[in-house]
Design an enzyme around this catalytic site. Sequence first.
Site, short mmCIF file in Angstrom:
data_model
loop_
_atom_site.label_atom_id
_atom_site.label_comp_id
_atom_site.label_asym_id
_atom_site.label_seq_id
_atom_site.Cartn_x
_atom_site.Cartn_y
_atom_site.Cartn_z
N HIS A 1 1.12 17.96 23.77
CA HIS A 1 1.72 18.86 22.61
C HIS A 1 3.03 18.08 22.14
CE1 HIS A 1 -1.90 21.28 23.04
NE2 HIS A 1 -1.59 21.72 22.20
N HIS B 1 -3.74 19.84 13.72
CA HIS B 1 -3.25 19.82 15.21
C HIS B 1 -4.16 19.48 16.57
CE1 HIS B 1 -1.52 22.13 18.07
NE2 HIS B 1 -2.58 22.45 18.50
N GLU C 1 4.89 32.35 30.44
CA GLU C 1 4.98 31.04 30.49
C GLU C 1 6.27 30.78 30.62
OE1 GLU C 1 3.55 28.38 26.84
OE2 GLU C 1 5.35 27.17 27.08
N ASN D 1 0.26 22.12 27.52
CA ASN D 1 1.43 21.67 26.46
C ASN D 1 0.97 20.13 26.69
OD1 ASN D 1 2.45 24.21 25.60
ND2 ASN D 1 4.18 23.73 26.90
N GLU E 1 -8.77 20.24 22.75
CA GLU E 1 -8.27 21.25 23.21
C GLU E 1 -9.17 21.17 24.92
OE1 GLU E 1 -5.41 22.13 23.39
OE2 GLU E 1 -4.49 22.14 21.00
N ARG F 1 4.32 50.48 16.19
CA ARG F 1 4.65 49.97 17.52
C ARG F 1 3.76 49.24 18.02
NH1 ARG F 1 7.58 54.41 16.50
NH2 ARG F 1 9.23 53.27 15.64
N HIS G 1 2.98 17.90 18.60
CA HIS G 1 3.78 18.68 18.30
C HIS G 1 4.24 17.24 17.21
CE1 HIS G 1 3.85 22.55 20.12
NE2 HIS G 1 2.62 22.54 19.10
N LYS H 1 -8.20 28.15 30.62
CA LYS H 1 -6.85 28.93 30.71
C LYS H 1 -6.54 30.13 30.66
CE LYS H 1 -4.88 30.14 26.19
NZ LYS H 1 -3.59 30.07 25.46
N ARG I 1 2.07 27.42 33.29
CA ARG I 1 1.55 27.62 31.80
C ARG I 1 2.32 26.29 30.58
NH1 ARG I 1 0.22 33.38 28.04
NH2 ARG I 1 -0.71 32.13 25.76
N LYS J 1 -0.83 35.09 23.01
CA LYS J 1 0.38 34.25 22.12
C LYS J 1 0.10 34.86 20.84
CE LYS J 1 2.50 31.25 24.78
NZ LYS J 1 2.62 29.35 24.74
P1 NAD Z 1 -7.48 27.17 11.39
O1 NAD Z 1 -7.35 29.25 11.70
O2 NAD Z 1 -6.42 27.11 10.13
O3 NAD Z 1 -9.18 27.54 11.03
C1 NAD Z 1 -9.46 25.95 11.02
C2 NAD Z 1 -10.03 25.87 9.24
O4 NAD Z 1 -10.94 25.78 9.89
C3 NAD Z 1 -9.65 27.16 8.14
O5 NAD Z 1 -9.76 26.25 7.10
C4 NAD Z 1 -10.53 27.75 9.01
O6 NAD Z 1 -10.95 28.92 7.68
C5 NAD Z 1 -11.86 27.71 9.27
N1 NAD Z 1 -13.03 27.77 9.74
C6 NAD Z 1 -12.38 28.63 10.86
N2 NAD Z 1 -14.29 29.00 11.49
C7 NAD Z 1 -14.71 28.45 10.45
C8 NAD Z 1 -16.31 28.74 10.80
N3 NAD Z 1 -16.83 29.58 11.53
N4 NAD Z 1 -16.87 28.57 9.55
C9 NAD Z 1 -16.16 27.44 8.80
N5 NAD Z 1 -15.24 27.30 8.57
C10 NAD Z 1 -14.53 27.71 9.71
O7 NAD Z 1 -6.87 27.18 12.13
P2 NAD Z 1 -7.55 26.79 13.87
O8 NAD Z 1 -7.28 24.84 14.49
O9 NAD Z 1 -8.75 27.25 14.17
O10 NAD Z 1 -5.93 27.47 14.40
C11 NAD Z 1 -4.86 26.89 14.62
C12 NAD Z 1 -4.20 27.65 14.32
O11 NAD Z 1 -3.88 28.25 16.23
C13 NAD Z 1 -1.91 26.72 14.95
O12 NAD Z 1 -2.24 27.81 13.54
C14 NAD Z 1 -2.04 27.43 15.73
O13 NAD Z 1 -0.42 27.63 15.91
C15 NAD Z 1 -2.88 28.15 16.64
N6 NAD Z 1 -2.47 28.26 18.19
C16 NAD Z 1 -2.50 29.69 18.41
C17 NAD Z 1 -2.28 29.44 19.97
C18 NAD Z 1 -2.24 30.85 20.46
O14 NAD Z 1 -2.01 31.05 22.10
N7 NAD Z 1 -2.05 31.64 20.03
C19 NAD Z 1 -2.88 28.76 20.01
C20 NAD Z 1 -2.89 27.05 19.74
C21 NAD Z 1 -3.56 27.18 18.33
#
Ligand code: NAD
Length: 376
Positions: free
Chosen positions: A254, A273, A243, A251, A192, A128, A258, A233, A247, A150
């Site tokens: 986005h 992304h 949100e 987007n 971003e 929990r 998306h 942020k 917030r 999130k």
């Molecule tokens: P990811 O976690 O897939 O990382 C991208 C790639 O880079 C992966 O292959 C990972 O293994 C690699 N990587 C990460 N750090 C590394 C490093 N230091 N050295 C070498 N390789 C490395 O993707 P991302 O772009 O970090 O995040 C995208 C995700 O985040 C999506 O699922 C999206 O929905 C989510 N997201 C969430 C929020 C939120 O508020 N929670 C906001 C924006 C995006």
Amino acid sequence: MMTAVEPAERVAVALGARAYDILIGPGLVASAGAEIARRFPGRAVGIVTDATVGPLHAPAVEAGLEAAGIRAVRITVPAGEATKRFAMLEEVVDQILAHRLERGDLILALGGGVVGDLAGFAAAIVRRGMAFVQMPTSLLAQVDSSVGGKTGINSRHGKNLIGAFHQPGLVIADTDVLDTLSTREFRAGYAEVAKYGLIDDPGFFAWLEANWRGVFQGGRDRVQAIATSCRAKAAVVARDETETGDRALLNLGHTFGHALEAVTGYDSARLVHGEAVAIGMAQAFRFSARLGLCDAQVPVRVEAHLKAVGLPTRLADIPGGAGEAGTLMAAIGQDKKVARGRLTFILARGVGESFIARDVDAAGVEAFLADELAGR
Ligand code: NAD
């Protein structure tokens, strides 16, 4: 025992009882153990990481935890968006329990946004709710996904549809770990960063236009760009944690973005992304100019900067194209509610002058997309 390195920047997320710090700077991975021991004494740590990041950065984190006398276990998931699914959530939850991590122990998410979202959601539901620390290793995660609470996974019905708001107790963003990130992923995260300037900080956007090379190279400019982004942020999250209001400004780019991810089947070989967001932001500004909301020079300036850093800005930049206007509209309809032919979009009156437009004519969006596809 190693003492914690003083971070170059500390950003506070003001959320009352759920307030936390974001520590930003070089060399923080090595001292994370000491920092965690100081802030969360007596806790065991379950490190959740992916198969790419784990071998690169987990040993240094583990050495620091061990030096601080903290028991640590490592849970590794496959790298990539497909990991944000129920089967992997079950796997992570199961391993947390198998390692006998208690409610008072700590989950440490070491990776990009995928690991942060998945590990954070696991932390939200195991026993929990366990405390968790974010150690974001991608630029996108450092400036966006690790902050704000999130967490979640994807469903066959769409991205991020299952999840919880669960704030971390600490975010440690070591700006040196980005040196192992691919240029493509760094650029995607940079979209971003630019977004925060475009939303409401024209001074930051102008600073990025002048200093983006330094951000890519590392050092002081990188720390400053990440800290400015986190401050932006954190301010939005503190105003609107779940949100219900502004917030949504985060987007920007986005809604189009998306839709592009959906029509390209979330195929990272074609589009990741941040690249989709870059095209989406350029489109949001072009659409704003078309509606007469901003001067025609504004989208030209926005596009010029995104292109300068190597980001895509046009539908034609997507390998294999973006399909038809009708398909894109259907994807937009999936992402955001279309109420009686009206859509909510983030539009702009200028650089750093974005606003939530709640009454955008869907037919006008479709006509705009048709022109974009035709290269007009
Ligand atoms: P990811 O976690 O897939 O990382 C991208 C790639 O880079 C992966 O292959 C990972 O293994 C690699 N990587 C990460 N750090 C590394 C490093 N230091 N050295 C070498 N390789 C490395 O993707 P991302 O772009 O970090 O995040 C995208 C995700 O985040 C999506 O699922 C999206 O929905 C989510 N997201 C969430 C929020 C939120 O508020 N929670 C906001 C924006 C995006």
